[in-house]
Design a protein around this motif. Structure first.
Motif, short mmCIF file in Angstrom:
data_model
loop_
_atom_site.label_atom_id
_atom_site.label_comp_id
_atom_site.label_asym_id
_atom_site.label_seq_id
_atom_site.Cartn_x
_atom_site.Cartn_y
_atom_site.Cartn_z
N GLU A 18 0.83 -1.21 0.00
CA GLU A 18 0.00 0.00 0.00
C GLU A 18 0.87 1.26 0.00
N TYR A 19 1.96 1.21 0.74
CA TYR A 19 2.89 2.34 0.76
C TYR A 19 3.45 2.58 -0.64
N GLY A 20 3.84 1.50 -1.32
CA GLY A 20 4.36 1.62 -2.67
C GLY A 20 3.35 2.21 -3.62
N ARG A 25 1.73 7.22 -6.65
CA ARG A 25 0.78 8.28 -7.03
C ARG A 25 1.37 9.68 -6.90
N VAL A 26 2.37 9.85 -6.05
CA VAL A 26 2.88 11.20 -5.80
C VAL A 26 4.28 11.45 -6.36
N VAL A 27 4.98 10.40 -6.77
CA VAL A 27 6.34 10.58 -7.28
C VAL A 27 6.28 11.03 -8.75
N ASP A 28 6.92 12.13 -9.02
CA ASP A 28 7.02 12.64 -10.39
C ASP A 28 8.28 12.04 -11.00
N LYS A 37 11.64 4.41 -11.35
CA LYS A 37 12.09 3.13 -11.91
C LYS A 37 11.95 2.01 -10.88
N ALA A 38 12.31 2.30 -9.64
CA ALA A 38 12.18 1.29 -8.59
C ALA A 38 10.72 0.91 -8.38
N LEU A 39 9.85 1.90 -8.40
CA LEU A 39 8.42 1.62 -8.24
C LEU A 39 7.90 0.81 -9.42
#
Length: 77
Positions: A18-20, A25-28, A37-39
């Motif tokens: 859930e954290y991921g 959703r917020v990482v540009d 890339k990690a996500l």
């Protein structure tokens, strides 16, 4: 590894995923391409690992952080 962190992981193993999802959703990706890339690679989608793996991961991350602090001190010091 922090006992409270491990306790949360044991009570709710889905919290990591859930954290991921929330982070994605917020990482540009233009600002944080490495995080994006990690996500995209699914690092937060992995199943919960063993306590021993968690300890090794924490130790590795802590060592990287401390190396960065030492490099900063050397640069400004």
């Amino acid at each position: 590894m922090s006992k409270s962190y491990l306790a949360v992981r044991r009570r709710d193993p889905g919290a990591f995923r859930e954290y991921g999802a929330a982070l994605a959703r917020v990482v540009d990706p233009r600002v944080y391409p490495s995080v994006a890339k990690a996500l995209d690679a699914g690092v937060f989608a992995a199943a919960a690992s063993s306590e021993e793996d968690n300890d090794a991961d924490f130790d590795f991350g802590l060592q990287l952080y401390l190396d960065g602090v030492a490099a900063f001190i050397d640069r400004v010091g």
